[in-house]
Motif scaffolding. Structure first.
Motif, mmCIF file in Angstrom:
data_model
loop_
_atom_site.group_PDB
_atom_site.id
_atom_site.type_symbol
_atom_site.label_atom_id
_atom_site.label_comp_id
_atom_site.label_asym_id
_atom_site.label_seq_id
_atom_site.Cartn_x
_atom_site.Cartn_y
_atom_site.Cartn_z
ATOM 1 N N LEU A 230 0.829 -1.213 0.000
ATOM 2 C CA LEU A 230 0.000 0.000 0.000
ATOM 3 C C LEU A 230 0.861 1.260 0.000
ATOM 4 O O LEU A 230 0.538 2.247 -0.680
ATOM 5 C CB LEU A 230 -0.932 -0.002 1.214
ATOM 6 C CG LEU A 230 -2.039 -1.067 1.228
ATOM 7 C CD1 LEU A 230 -2.837 -0.981 2.523
ATOM 8 C CD2 LEU A 230 -2.964 -0.899 0.028
ATOM 9 N N CYS A 231 1.967 1.230 0.745
ATOM 10 C CA CYS A 231 2.862 2.392 0.779
ATOM 11 C C CYS A 231 3.526 2.604 -0.585
ATOM 12 O O CYS A 231 3.699 3.744 -1.024
ATOM 13 C CB CYS A 231 3.918 2.211 1.867
ATOM 14 S SG CYS A 231 3.278 2.301 3.550
ATOM 15 N N LEU A 232 3.897 1.512 -1.247
ATOM 16 C CA LEU A 232 4.484 1.629 -2.585
ATOM 17 C C LEU A 232 3.462 2.195 -3.568
ATOM 18 O O LEU A 232 3.799 3.045 -4.408
ATOM 19 C CB LEU A 232 4.974 0.269 -3.065
ATOM 20 C CG LEU A 232 5.598 0.226 -4.461
ATOM 21 C CD1 LEU A 232 6.852 1.081 -4.518
ATOM 22 C CD2 LEU A 232 5.904 -1.207 -4.886
ATOM 23 N N ILE A 237 1.534 6.807 -6.806
ATOM 24 C CA ILE A 237 0.451 7.756 -7.085
ATOM 25 C C ILE A 237 0.959 9.191 -6.926
ATOM 26 O O ILE A 237 0.650 10.072 -7.749
ATOM 27 C CB ILE A 237 -0.751 7.488 -6.155
ATOM 28 C CG1 ILE A 237 -1.430 6.168 -6.541
ATOM 29 C CG2 ILE A 237 -1.755 8.641 -6.226
ATOM 30 C CD1 ILE A 237 -2.544 5.752 -5.593
ATOM 31 N N MET A 238 1.741 9.445 -5.891
ATOM 32 C CA MET A 238 2.314 10.781 -5.688
ATOM 33 C C MET A 238 3.211 11.179 -6.861
ATOM 34 O O MET A 238 3.135 12.300 -7.371
ATOM 35 C CB MET A 238 3.104 10.813 -4.378
ATOM 36 C CG MET A 238 2.259 10.678 -3.133
ATOM 37 S SD MET A 238 3.242 10.368 -1.640
ATOM 38 C CE MET A 238 4.175 11.881 -1.539
ATOM 39 N N MET A 243 4.036 14.245 -11.913
ATOM 40 C CA MET A 243 4.731 14.224 -13.197
ATOM 41 C C MET A 243 3.796 14.172 -14.400
ATOM 42 O O MET A 243 4.264 14.221 -15.530
ATOM 43 C CB MET A 243 5.661 13.002 -13.260
ATOM 44 C CG MET A 243 6.772 12.986 -12.237
ATOM 45 S SD MET A 243 7.895 14.382 -12.432
ATOM 46 C CE MET A 243 8.498 14.110 -14.089
ATOM 47 N N ILE A 244 2.494 14.077 -14.181
ATOM 48 C CA ILE A 244 1.582 13.799 -15.286
ATOM 49 C C ILE A 244 1.573 14.914 -16.335
ATOM 50 O O ILE A 244 1.371 14.670 -17.514
ATOM 51 C CB ILE A 244 0.159 13.531 -14.741
ATOM 52 C CG1 ILE A 244 -0.699 12.876 -15.822
ATOM 53 C CG2 ILE A 244 -0.474 14.830 -14.214
ATOM 54 C CD1 ILE A 244 -1.972 12.262 -15.283
ATOM 55 N N VAL A 499 1.335 7.877 -16.903
ATOM 56 C CA VAL A 499 0.468 6.950 -16.171
ATOM 57 C C VAL A 499 0.875 5.505 -16.447
ATOM 58 O O VAL A 499 0.995 4.682 -15.531
ATOM 59 C CB VAL A 499 -1.009 7.178 -16.549
ATOM 60 C CG1 VAL A 499 -1.894 6.118 -15.917
ATOM 61 C CG2 VAL A 499 -1.459 8.566 -16.104
ATOM 62 N N GLY A 500 1.114 5.193 -17.720
ATOM 63 C CA GLY A 500 1.509 3.833 -18.079
ATOM 64 C C GLY A 500 2.843 3.444 -17.480
ATOM 65 O O GLY A 500 3.018 2.318 -16.996
#
Length: 731
Positions: A230-232, A237-238, A243-244, A499-500
């Motif tokens: 979960l932490c990974l 996600i952060m 960076m998106i 995202v990919g």
């Protein structure tokens, strides 16, 4: 042409327009090819100006909002976890304050010149690592691909460390801290301390058992650790959200992620200096051991630290600098970021050893108290005479000086029986000499010290939030080193690519959050980056200095910066840096050969670490990591050398961003006078060279022929204009 000269630009534009009108009115004097074509002049000559003339209005490539944002991005990328938990360890291990001398020398000889080189090529060519090295020397284009692969390998395990920091951060909001005391085990009859914790320490037990739930060897997978999984996921996600949008989104995050660690380090330093024993730690840290400084191993480790501290070879430096204006003073940036990196390492070292000095003082007091009790029992049992003990010594509140005096007396009196008494010297220097680095420093030694701080949860929250931000700053540059070259080369949108990339990395990263995951982190850290990055940077240096030509490169820098760089860089790039890097590479290979591949495994039954060798498949994986990272270099060289893939008859293509269009440009690699700044192209047409504001359209075609790319980064699609003889910098 003088930069920023509007008058000169207007006169030149007028000349171009007149020459076009003359050419169109005098078609009889032109060749047949020009009789079948007409020239189209864009209406807005002032706005469509080549970037070489100093105007970036038409350059649709993203750009930094400010110089400060760019500097913070480079600082955030170069200043990472290694500055906090690697540099202090090397400084202590290799001569204390004397270690700073070889480090500074190698920073000037290797660090700053190579950092300046990467900033320069990225800023001028304005591409990621793949595009840059394809542009400079197509046969050496594999350098960029190798950089991307190394970035991917590092990102896989580096974000796991951020996940660990997030876990400790989330567990810090409680008092007392969960790693403050060993847990108690209850059964039907009585309660006892967890044996594994009793044999080690509370912080060590919490790290290996509660956080990692580690297995006894790399061959025992043990399934996923759901807490770390979960932490990974949260860490990826952060990174993805930041960076998106590329530098438009990550640049804003940099203001916090790059500056916050300095706030925390400063607060820790002030707080630590007020604690008992902190000065002892700092004194121990910077006491120079000059005899150690002359050992070759010290210089090798200093060179390696300089190399990795600045992020050389990853592609992140090139990617970040590619979003700059071409007339930006990147020499100033190189020196500034390198010095900030160095002083950050020194600041972190002060903080670490001030805190460890406080911890050592507490451990020493505990040692003295325990051994004073042993001496009292020896006196009561009659094994030791009261006459040998000085009368002023009070064992109920004995000082460190009195204990040292009593210890020396007993050692002389009971010389033959002394070892059997089991007394310890309890020297604070012995405690400080216990070298720790990496996760052992951050998650064991430092966390143990913070349990003794007043308001320990607050300091724990600040410390692990600092680690998260240090890690994120480096991750931004690492991901940029992957996405920017791919976007520039394959012309796909950055959002789905980011995202990919993050989703794929998370799936592969599950390897690191199983119970044996820590051993894989060690493997990737040891073998996926060290040798490949050294080879990459050596090839970068040789490509610029000997393949492209150091003289042409110096001319390019003069034209780009407006001044000639110091001759110092000429000799560094051409001779000194390549030689030192090759020596470092050989030394690393030799050291790797003398040290059999292995890892330190936590043995639960013994509550201690043991060094184990990798199994056969583990050795194969170590070799595979190195081979995969370096494979693109010979592969691309062979493909280009033997022309196995048709590449427009051996020409070299570059890409310019123009108002939502990608304009393909062809330059001749055999042209001796070609340079990064003035891409002089011998046109096959006997016509005069015409600026970028003039487009040729084929007769019979009402509009410029374009191909709309399926994925547009700006939502309107890329327009591919077929203009093979339009150079980038005609004007």
């Amino acid at each position: 042409m003088p930069k920023n000269s509007k008058v000169t630009k207007r006169e030149l534009d007028d000349d171009v327009v007149d020459s076009v009108k003359d050419l169109l009115s005098n078609e009889d004097s032109c060749e047949e090819s020009f009789k079948k074509s007409e020239l189209m002049v864009q209406d807005d000559l002032d706005k469509d100006r080549d970037i070489e003339d100093g105007s970036d209005i038409d350059d649709e490539r993203p750009a930094w909002n400010s110089k400060l944002q760019y500097i913070l991005a480079q600082v955030g990328f170069s200043v990472g976890l290694g500055n906090v938990w690697r540099f202090p360890y090397l400084c202590q291990k290799n001569g204390g304050g004397a270690y700073l001398v070889p480090y500074l020398i190698l920073l000037l000889v290797i660090g700053i010149p190579l950092f300046f080189l990467e900033l320069s090529v990225g800023q001028r060519i304005r591409r990621g690592s793949i595009g840059v090295w394809n542009y400079i020397s197509p046969k050496m284009g594999g350098i960029g691909f190798s950089s991307c692969i190394v970035c991917l390998f590092v990102a896989l395990y580096y974000n796991v460390i951020i996940g660990w920091s997030l876990f400790y951060f989330s567990q810090s909001f409680q008092h007392p801290l969960p790693w403050d005391q060993c847990p108690l085990v209850k059964n039907a009859s009585y309660t006892y301390i967890e044996p594994e914790c009793e044999k080690s320490s509370a912080t060590t037990y919490y790290w290996y058992r509660e956080a990692l739930n580690i297995s006894n060897s790399i061959t025992e997978g043990g399934g996923l650790n759901w807490k770390m999984t979960l932490c990974l996921l949260a860490a990826w996600i952060m990174v993805c959200l930041a960076m998106i949008k590329g530098i438009q989104s990550s640049g804003k995050v940099m203001y916090f992620s790059s500056l916050f660690p300095y706030v925390v380090l400063t607060c820790f330093l002030v707080r630590a200096l007020l604690l008992n024993g902190s000065i002892d730690g700092i004194r121990h840290m910077f006491t120079p051991k000059l005899e150690i400084m002359l050992e070759p191993k010290v210089w090798r480790e200093a060179a390696t630290q300089v190399f990795f501290a600045l992020g050389l070879g990853f592609g992140g430096v090139i990617a970040f600098s590619s979003y700059n204006k071409r007339d930006n003073n990147c020499h100033f940036d190189a020196v500034l970021v390198s010095l900030i990196n160095f002083f950050t390492s020194v600041l972190a070292t002060l903080v670490v050893f001030a805190v460890l000095g406080f911890k050592a003082n507490i451990m020493n007091e505990s040692c003295i108290s325990e051994n004073a009790g042993k001496i009292v029992r020896l006196l009561q049992a009659g094994n030791l005479s009261h006459s040998v003990i000085p009368h002023h010594v009070n064992f109920s509140s004995i000082t460190a000086q009195d204990y040292e005096l009593v210890y020396d007396i007993i050692k002389k009196v009971k010389e033959e029986e002394f070892d059997a008494l089991g007394l310890a010297a309890c020297q604070i220097e012995d405690e400080l000499d216990k070298s720790v680095q990496g996760t052992g420093l951050a998650f064991i030694a430092f966390t143990e010290a913070m349990t003794h701080f007043p308001a320990s949860p607050f300091w724990s929250v600040m410390f692990f939030l600092m680690l998260v931000n240090l890690g994120l700053g480096s991750m931004f540059g690492t991901i940029e080193g992957i996405t920017t070259p791919i976007v520039d080369t394959f012309k796909i949108r950055k959002e789905p690519l980011t995202v990919g990339c993050c989703l794929l990395a998370f799936c592969i990263g599950l390897l690191f959050v199983q119970r044996s995951g820590n051993y894989f982190v060690t493997m990737f850290d040891d073998y996926s980056a060290t040798l490949p990055l050294l080879v990459v940077v050596i090839l970068e240096n040789i490509t610029i200095s000997w393949v492209y030509g150091i003289d042409k490169f110096m001319d390019d820098l003069k034209d780009m910066l407006g001044f000639t760089p110091y001759k110092y860089y000429y000799y560094m790039w051409k001779y000194i840096s390549p030689i030192l890097l090759i020596i470092l590479l050989i030394a690393s290979i030799v050291q790797m050969g003398f040290t059999p591949p292995g890892y330190y495994a936590w043995i639960a039954e013994k509550a201690t670490e043991e060094r184990l060798s990798y199994p056969t498949w583990g050795l194969f994986l170590c070799v595979l990591l190195i081979v995969l990272a370096l494979l693109p270099v010979p592969l691309v060289f062979i493909v280009r050398f033997f022309n196995l893939i048709d590449d427009s008859s051996g020409s070299r293509a570059s890409v310019s961003y123009k108002r939502g269009r990608i304009i393909k440009e062809i330059s001749n690699p055999e042209e001796d006078d070609a340079s990064l700044i003035h891409e002089k192209i011998q046109s096959e047409m006997p016509s005069p060279n015409i600026g970028n504001s003039i487009y040729r359209k084929q007769s019979g075609s009402p509009t410029l022929k374009v191909d709309t790319a399926p994925n547009g980064r700006y939502g309107i699609g890329y327009l591919m204009a077929d203009m093979p003889d339009m150079p980038e910098s005609d004007l």
